[in-house]
Design a protein around this motif. Structure first.
Motif, PDB file in Angstrom:
ATOM      1  N   LEU A   1       0.844  -1.187   0.000  1.00 54.18           N
ATOM      2  CA  LEU A   1       0.000   0.000   0.000  1.00 54.18           C
ATOM      3  C   LEU A   1       0.880   1.236   0.000  1.00 54.18           C
ATOM      4  CD1 LEU A   1      -2.764  -1.038   2.570  1.00 54.18           C
ATOM      5  CD2 LEU A   1      -2.711  -1.363   0.088  1.00 54.18           C
ATOM      6  N   CYS A   2       0.623   2.159  -0.923  1.00 58.77           N
ATOM      7  CA  CYS A   2       1.438   3.376  -1.078  1.00 58.77           C
ATOM      8  C   CYS A   2       2.911   3.003  -1.175  1.00 58.77           C
ATOM      9  CB  CYS A   2       1.232   4.339   0.082  1.00 58.77           C
ATOM     10  SG  CYS A   2      -0.474   4.625   0.535  1.00 58.77           S
ATOM     11  N   PRO A   3       3.280   2.151  -2.123  1.00 54.33           N
ATOM     12  CA  PRO A   3       4.661   1.647  -2.163  1.00 54.33           C
ATOM     13  C   PRO A   3       5.657   2.756  -2.467  1.00 54.33           C
ATOM     14  CG  PRO A   3       3.500   1.068  -4.178  1.00 54.33           C
ATOM     15  CD  PRO A   3       2.478   1.658  -3.258  1.00 54.33           C
ATOM     16  N   ILE A   4       6.634   2.907  -1.581  1.00 54.20           N
ATOM     17  CA  ILE A   4       7.681   3.906  -1.770  1.00 54.20           C
ATOM     18  C   ILE A   4       8.931   3.204  -2.268  1.00 54.20           C
ATOM     19  CG2 ILE A   4       9.205   5.547  -0.610  1.00 54.20           C
ATOM     20  CD1 ILE A   4       6.896   6.227   1.239  1.00 54.20           C
TER      21      ILE A   4
ATOM     22  N   GLY B   1      -1.519  -0.764  -4.112  1.00 55.37           N
ATOM     23  CA  GLY B   1      -2.556   0.238  -3.940  1.00 55.37           C
ATOM     24  C   GLY B   1      -1.913   1.608  -3.820  1.00 55.37           C
ATOM     25  N   TYR B   2      -2.406   2.582  -4.594  1.00 60.81           N
ATOM     26  CA  TYR B   2      -1.821   3.924  -4.522  1.00 60.81           C
ATOM     27  C   TYR B   2      -2.871   4.986  -4.822  1.00 60.81           C
ATOM     28  CZ  TYR B   2      -1.307   3.453  -9.662  1.00 60.81           C
ATOM     29  OH  TYR B   2      -1.520   3.267 -11.009  1.00 60.81           O
TER      30      TYR B   2
ATOM     31  N   ASP C   1       6.019   8.519  -9.241  1.00 65.50           N
ATOM     32  CA  ASP C   1       7.033   7.601  -8.722  1.00 65.50           C
ATOM     33  C   ASP C   1       6.517   6.167  -8.721  1.00 65.50           C
ATOM     34  OD1 ASP C   1       9.095   9.404  -8.294  1.00 65.50           O
ATOM     35  OD2 ASP C   1       8.477   9.870  -6.251  1.00 65.50           O
ATOM     36  N   VAL C   2       5.249   5.986  -8.340  1.00 65.06           N
ATOM     37  CA  VAL C   2       4.664   4.646  -8.366  1.00 65.06           C
ATOM     38  C   VAL C   2       4.580   4.135  -9.807  1.00 65.06           C
ATOM     39  CG1 VAL C   2       2.643   3.242  -7.826  1.00 65.06           C
ATOM     40  CG2 VAL C   2       3.366   5.028  -6.236  1.00 65.06           C
ATOM     41  N   LYS C   3       4.246   5.029 -10.733  1.00 69.12           N
ATOM     42  CA  LYS C   3       4.187   4.620 -12.146  1.00 69.12           C
ATOM     43  C   LYS C   3       5.563   4.209 -12.651  1.00 69.12           C
ATOM     44  CE  LYS C   3       0.121   7.263 -13.614  1.00 69.12           C
ATOM     45  NZ  LYS C   3      -0.369   8.396 -14.446  1.00 69.12           N
ATOM     46  N   ALA C   4       6.630   4.859 -12.149  1.00 73.51           N
ATOM     47  CA  ALA C   4       7.987   4.452 -12.529  1.00 73.51           C
ATOM     48  C   ALA C   4       8.268   3.033 -12.041  1.00 73.51           C
ATOM     49  CB  ALA C   4       9.015   5.428 -11.960  1.00 73.51           C
ATOM     50  N   LEU C   5       7.795   2.727 -10.834  1.00 72.95           N
ATOM     51  CA  LEU C   5       7.936   1.366 -10.316  1.00 72.95           C
ATOM     52  C   LEU C   5       7.126   0.388 -11.158  1.00 72.95           C
ATOM     53  CD1 LEU C   5       8.754  -0.745  -8.180  1.00 72.95           C
ATOM     54  CD2 LEU C   5       6.802   0.035  -6.813  1.00 72.95           C
TER      55      LEU C   5
END
Length: 210
Positions: A8-11, A148-149, A160-164
């Motif tokens: 969830l909210c992956p950093i 989940g983001y 940043d999540v899309k880069a992941l």
């Protein structure tokens, strides 16, 4: 070691982090200062953290009257009573070294191992003059993942999540599940009044499947 993972909210990438408090603390090397003073746990007591927050807020020129919003983003679905409960328990303590590591990645924009500073120490730890970079594409393509983001999250920024997610584009078909909420910020995933329907029902379905 893992059968599956729900994030969830992956950093991972921190290039576009929008949290003014977090960015200012990283740029000012404030946690490094705490480490040099012998504080091995973060956050220290409020007698120490309070003046630090004041310094950050003054430096960043932001309105810190709502600390949670300044840190996490404009949460859509956290009511006042739940927010007060969260702030009694957040931030959870961790090693000062862990926060220094995050600060380093914010400043450099890379997902790398801890930077020990001196070249001698880095060569001792890694056999190289710079910390090794983690390649997210090495995550096993067959590992079931749930991400989940939210569109208002100022810590796990959407781009940043899309880069992941781009690194995970070759994941095996059917093994990468996404839940995106345009109105959600960071704390909504924990305390949003509708998080059960938006986040947790699909996550539990994923976990039951994997």
């Amino acid at each position: 070691m893992f059968r599956s993972a729900a994030l969830l909210c992956p950093i991972a990438y921190l290039n576009r982090i929008q949290s003014i408090l977090t960015k200012a603390a990283a740029q000012l090397h404030l946690v490094e200062e705490l480490d040099s003073l012998g504080y091995s746990e973060f956050p220290p007591g409020w007698d120490i953290l309070g003046p630090i927050l004041e310094k950050i807020c003054n430096e960043a020129g932001t309105n810190c009257s709502d600390i949670m919003t300044a840190l996490t983003g404009p949460n859509c679905c956290v009511n006042t009573s739940k927010a007060s409960v969260l702030l009694k328990h957040e931030p959870q303590p961790t090693a000062t070294k862990n926060i220094i590591h995050l600060s380093q990645m914010i400043r450099t924009g890379t997902i790398a191992m801890y930077d020990y500073g001196s070249e001698d120490e880095k060569r001792k730890q890694y056999g190289n003059s710079s910390p090794p970079v983690h390649d997210m594409r090495n995550i096993p393509k067959e590992l079931p993942l749930f991400l989940g983001y939210g569109g208002q999250d100022m810590l796990a920024d959407v781009e940043d999540v899309k880069a992941l997610l781009n690194d995970l584009k070759d994941h095996e078909e059917g093994e990468l599940f996404q839940v995106y909420s345009e109105e959600y910020a960071h704390a909504d995933f924990v305390l949003g009044v509708n998080a059960s329907q938006v986040v947790y029902d699909p996550m539990i379905s994923f976990l039951n499947l994997h």
